[in-house]
Write a protein that holds these residues in place. Structure first.
Motif, PDB file in Angstrom:
ATOM      1  N   ILE A  82     -19.475  -6.705 -25.990  1.00  0.00           N
ATOM      2  CA  ILE A  82     -18.975  -7.770 -25.129  1.00  0.00           C
ATOM      3  C   ILE A  82     -19.715  -9.061 -25.446  1.00  0.00           C
ATOM      4  O   ILE A  82     -20.875  -9.047 -25.854  1.00  0.00           O
ATOM      5  N   ASP A  83     -19.045 -10.172 -25.253  1.00  0.00           N
ATOM      6  CA  ASP A  83     -19.599 -11.487 -25.587  1.00  0.00           C
ATOM      7  C   ASP A  83     -20.481 -11.984 -24.439  1.00  0.00           C
ATOM      8  O   ASP A  83     -20.002 -12.131 -23.306  1.00  0.00           O
ATOM      9  N   PRO A  84     -21.770 -12.256 -24.708  1.00  0.00           N
ATOM     10  CA  PRO A  84     -22.680 -12.755 -23.660  1.00  0.00           C
ATOM     11  C   PRO A  84     -22.200 -14.055 -23.017  1.00  0.00           C
ATOM     12  O   PRO A  84     -22.536 -14.345 -21.865  1.00  0.00           O
ATOM     13  N   LYS A  85     -21.374 -14.819 -23.755  1.00  0.00           N
ATOM     14  CA  LYS A  85     -20.914 -16.114 -23.242  1.00  0.00           C
ATOM     15  C   LYS A  85     -20.012 -15.975 -22.012  1.00  0.00           C
ATOM     16  O   LYS A  85     -19.804 -16.930 -21.280  1.00  0.00           O
ATOM     17  N   HIS A  86     -19.483 -14.776 -21.794  1.00  0.00           N
ATOM     18  CA  HIS A  86     -18.597 -14.557 -20.653  1.00  0.00           C
ATOM     19  C   HIS A  86     -19.356 -14.320 -19.348  1.00  0.00           C
ATOM     20  O   HIS A  86     -18.736 -14.171 -18.294  1.00  0.00           O
ATOM     21  N   PHE A  87     -20.677 -14.287 -19.430  1.00  0.00           N
ATOM     22  CA  PHE A  87     -21.485 -13.986 -18.245  1.00  0.00           C
ATOM     23  C   PHE A  87     -22.256 -15.211 -17.771  1.00  0.00           C
ATOM     24  O   PHE A  87     -22.690 -16.039 -18.585  1.00  0.00           O
ATOM     25  N   GLU A  88     -22.417 -15.301 -16.463  1.00  0.00           N
ATOM     26  CA  GLU A  88     -23.108 -16.448 -15.871  1.00  0.00           C
ATOM     27  C   GLU A  88     -24.586 -16.465 -16.239  1.00  0.00           C
ATOM     28  O   GLU A  88     -25.185 -17.517 -16.419  1.00  0.00           O
ATOM     29  N   THR A  89     -25.183 -15.273 -16.299  1.00  0.00           N
ATOM     30  CA  THR A  89     -26.608 -15.183 -16.627  1.00  0.00           C
ATOM     31  C   THR A  89     -26.838 -14.083 -17.655  1.00  0.00           C
ATOM     32  O   THR A  89     -26.020 -13.164 -17.806  1.00  0.00           O
ATOM     33  N   GLU A  90     -27.959 -14.165 -18.343  1.00  0.00           N
ATOM     34  CA  GLU A  90     -28.313 -13.127 -19.313  1.00  0.00           C
ATOM     35  C   GLU A  90     -28.549 -11.795 -18.607  1.00  0.00           C
ATOM     36  O   GLU A  90     -28.222 -10.730 -19.140  1.00  0.00           O
ATOM     37  N   LYS A  91     -29.075 -11.865 -17.378  1.00  0.00           N
ATOM     38  CA  LYS A  91     -29.344 -10.651 -16.620  1.00  0.00           C
ATOM     39  C   LYS A  91     -28.058  -9.864 -16.364  1.00  0.00           C
ATOM     40  O   LYS A  91     -28.009  -8.643 -16.543  1.00  0.00           O
ATOM     41  N   ASN A 207     -17.466  -0.893 -17.619  1.00  0.00           N
ATOM     42  CA  ASN A 207     -16.103  -1.006 -18.128  1.00  0.00           C
ATOM     43  C   ASN A 207     -15.161  -1.646 -17.120  1.00  0.00           C
ATOM     44  O   ASN A 207     -14.157  -2.245 -17.506  1.00  0.00           O
ATOM     45  N   PHE A 208     -15.486  -1.544 -15.833  1.00  0.00           N
ATOM     46  CA  PHE A 208     -14.707  -2.269 -14.829  1.00  0.00           C
ATOM     47  C   PHE A 208     -14.865  -3.772 -15.043  1.00  0.00           C
ATOM     48  O   PHE A 208     -13.888  -4.518 -15.039  1.00  0.00           O
ATOM     49  N   GLN A 209     -16.084  -4.211 -15.257  1.00  0.00           N
ATOM     50  CA  GLN A 209     -16.346  -5.630 -15.488  1.00  0.00           C
ATOM     51  C   GLN A 209     -15.653  -6.105 -16.756  1.00  0.00           C
ATOM     52  O   GLN A 209     -15.055  -7.182 -16.799  1.00  0.00           O
ATOM     53  N   ARG A 210     -15.702  -5.285 -17.803  1.00  0.00           N
ATOM     54  CA  ARG A 210     -15.046  -5.660 -19.056  1.00  0.00           C
ATOM     55  C   ARG A 210     -13.529  -5.733 -18.872  1.00  0.00           C
ATOM     56  O   ARG A 210     -12.870  -6.636 -19.401  1.00  0.00           O
ATOM     57  N   MET A 211     -12.980  -4.785 -18.108  1.00  0.00           N
ATOM     58  CA  MET A 211     -11.543  -4.796 -17.849  1.00  0.00           C
ATOM     59  C   MET A 211     -11.141  -6.078 -17.129  1.00  0.00           C
ATOM     60  O   MET A 211     -10.127  -6.703 -17.479  1.00  0.00           O
ATOM     61  N   GLU A 212     -11.905  -6.478 -16.167  1.00  0.00           N
ATOM     62  CA  GLU A 212     -11.631  -7.710 -15.433  1.00  0.00           C
ATOM     63  C   GLU A 212     -11.597  -8.903 -16.392  1.00  0.00           C
ATOM     64  O   GLU A 212     -10.712  -9.757 -16.297  1.00  0.00           O
ATOM     65  N   MET A 213     -12.562  -8.951 -17.295  1.00  0.00           N
ATOM     66  CA  MET A 213     -12.633 -10.057 -18.254  1.00  0.00           C
ATOM     67  C   MET A 213     -11.456 -10.015 -19.232  1.00  0.00           C
ATOM     68  O   MET A 213     -10.873 -11.049 -19.564  1.00  0.00           O
ATOM     69  N   GLU A 214     -11.120  -8.815 -19.715  1.00  0.00           N
ATOM     70  CA  GLU A 214     -10.037  -8.695 -20.684  1.00  0.00           C
ATOM     71  C   GLU A 214      -8.685  -9.025 -20.057  1.00  0.00           C
ATOM     72  O   GLU A 214      -7.828  -9.628 -20.710  1.00  0.00           O
ATOM     73  N   VAL A 215      -8.493  -8.631 -18.809  1.00  0.00           N
ATOM     74  CA  VAL A 215      -7.241  -8.962 -18.125  1.00  0.00           C
ATOM     75  C   VAL A 215      -7.127 -10.470 -17.946  1.00  0.00           C
ATOM     76  O   VAL A 215      -6.050 -11.056 -18.142  1.00  0.00           O
ATOM     77  N   ALA A 216      -8.231 -11.119 -17.578  1.00  0.00           N
ATOM     78  CA  ALA A 216      -8.228 -12.572 -17.398  1.00  0.00           C
ATOM     79  C   ALA A 216      -7.868 -13.269 -18.711  1.00  0.00           C
ATOM     80  O   ALA A 216      -7.070 -14.214 -18.735  1.00  0.00           O
ATOM     81  N   ALA A 217      -8.438 -12.787 -19.819  1.00  0.00           N
ATOM     82  CA  ALA A 217      -8.146 -13.374 -21.130  1.00  0.00           C
ATOM     83  C   ALA A 217      -6.694 -13.108 -21.526  1.00  0.00           C
ATOM     84  O   ALA A 217      -6.013 -13.989 -22.070  1.00  0.00           O
TER      85      ALA A 217
END
Length: 223
Positions: A82-91, A207-217
């Motif tokens: 997953i691309d770190p740029k899609h997250f608000e923080t590194e954490k 994978n829930f978080q990734r799914m959310e991001m992929e659906v948005a894209a």
């Protein structure tokens, strides 16, 4: 609440039957006829919308019968970076990355456990030989569940036949073109039952978080 026999009968068009038998006959260790494929597909789809924990168990029980291409695709999806740029923080990025890595390990472990308990003996497949389009009869208890799902998710389903057709279509895609099946899941995501999303978020947070991001894209490309 009970349902009539007429409500429970679903005609299978010949072209759909051909697709079903093409897939089911290649799975040498699971299906002996088209009805078993339909039954498995419908049961999993009902559980996915009605009882996601049961759907999870059913999916893992089926996994030893998946083709090598399906298994490889599943592993590649669960391993996809997953691309770190899609997250608000590194954490948050590191937390999601760690969760996904753990979910991949868990999946592989469950598959190996199920394989040890599963018979993978080759079966004889019996093709349909009737002159009329075959009919699949849904059990009364299962149709009651389907009608409940429709009432709770009207934006996704309007009729029992629509639900039935969607279940078979999704299953056929998953067995033949996993990427198209995933795209279909993107299309359903906004209307997905809240209990299903909550189960995924709790048990598969990465994978829930990734799914959310992929659906948005996906929605940006094909709104």
């Amino acid at each position: 609440m009970s349902t009539s026999l007429a409500e429970r009968k679903m005609k299978i068009p010949f072209d759909t039957l051909m697709d079903i038998e093409a897939v089911a006959s290649k799975c040498k260790t699971k299906f002996t006829n088209w009805e078993e494929f339909v039954d498995e597909s419908l049961g999993l789809f009902v559980a996915w919308w009605n009882d996601p924990e049961m759907a999870d168990k059913m999916f893992h029980s089926m996994s030893p019968h998946f083709t090598k291409e399906m298994q490889d695709w599943l592993i590649s999806e669960l391993s996809k970076p997953i691309d770190p740029k899609h997250f608000e923080t590194e954490k948050k990025y590191l937390q999601t990355k760690a969760a996904m890595e753990n979910e991949l390990k868990t999946y592989k472990k469950k598959v190996e456990e199920v394989k040890k308990k599963t018979s993978l003996t080759n079966l004889t497949f019996n093709r349909y030989s009737g002159d009329d389009e075959p009919v699949y009869t849904i059990t009364d208890s299962r149709l009651v569940k389907i009608q409940k799902i429709i009432s709770e998710n009207p934006n996704q389903f309007s009729t029992s036949k629509g639900f039935f057709d969607e279940a078979i279509d999704f299953s056929l895609l998953f067995w033949t073109d996993q990427q198209k099946a995933l795209t279909k899941a993107y299309d359903m995501w906004d209307n997905m039952a809240s209990k299903t999303k909550e189960y995924m978020k709790k048990n598969y947070p990465g994978n829930f978080q990734r799914m959310e991001m992929e659906v948005a894209a996906y929605k940006k490309q094909a709104p």
